[in-house]
Scaffold this motif. Structure first.
Motif, PDB file in Angstrom:
ATOM      1  N   GLN A 136       0.828  -1.208   0.000  1.00 49.14           N
ATOM      2  CA  GLN A 136       0.000   0.000   0.000  1.00 49.14           C
ATOM      3  C   GLN A 136       0.858   1.252   0.000  1.00 49.14           C
ATOM      4  O   GLN A 136       0.576   2.200  -0.723  1.00 49.14           O
ATOM      5  CB  GLN A 136      -0.943  -0.039   1.214  1.00 49.14           C
TER       6      GLN A 136
ATOM      7  N   ALA B 194      -4.078  -4.452   0.053  1.00 54.13           N
ATOM      8  CA  ALA B 194      -3.430  -3.152  -0.138  1.00 54.13           C
ATOM      9  C   ALA B 194      -4.377  -2.173  -0.823  1.00 54.13           C
ATOM     10  O   ALA B 194      -4.429  -0.990  -0.456  1.00 54.13           O
ATOM     11  CB  ALA B 194      -2.147  -3.317  -0.946  1.00 54.13           C
TER      12      ALA B 194
ATOM     13  N   HIS C  68      -5.786   1.279   0.851  1.00 54.33           N
ATOM     14  CA  HIS C  68      -5.694   2.545   0.105  1.00 54.33           C
ATOM     15  C   HIS C  68      -7.047   3.263   0.120  1.00 54.33           C
ATOM     16  O   HIS C  68      -7.118   4.466   0.391  1.00 54.33           O
ATOM     17  CB  HIS C  68      -5.320   2.282  -1.362  1.00 54.33           C
TER      18      HIS C  68
ATOM     19  N   GLU D  46      -3.600   5.641   8.394  1.00 51.55           N
ATOM     20  CA  GLU D  46      -3.007   4.409   7.880  1.00 51.55           C
ATOM     21  C   GLU D  46      -3.159   3.268   8.887  1.00 51.55           C
ATOM     22  O   GLU D  46      -3.504   2.148   8.524  1.00 51.55           O
ATOM     23  CB  GLU D  46      -1.532   4.639   7.556  1.00 51.55           C
TER      24      GLU D  46
END
Length: 82
Positions: free
Chosen positions: A10, A52, A56, A65
């Protein structure tokens, strides 16, 4: 599924690049000469790549995150428990 791998993918790749890779791997699995062992490896790769992409998208929707990664893991584990 390996969260450190998902986070690495990611952080170091754009969504479009990840999606293109997913498409190529899915196409590869459709060939009749792909062995069961290769399918297992590709399945693991696809899981990490799709993770990933999901992380995102969560970040784009405002999650940090860390929250995005944790929420993804909870989502996957929750679907396994059902």
């Amino acid at each position: 599924m390996k969260l450190p791998v998902i986070k690495h993918l990611q952080r170091n790749n754009e969504v479009e690049k990840l999606e293109n890779t997913i498409e190529v791997l899915e196409n590869f699995t459709e060939h009749r000469s792909v062995s069961d062992e290769e399918m297992d490896v590709i399945g693991e790769l696809l899981t990490n790549l799709c993770g990933a992409v999901e992380v995102h998208k969560m970040i784009e929707n405002g999650d940090s995150e860390m929250d995005a990664a944790n929420n993804f893991v909870k989502k996957v584990l929750g679907s396994i428990d059902k």
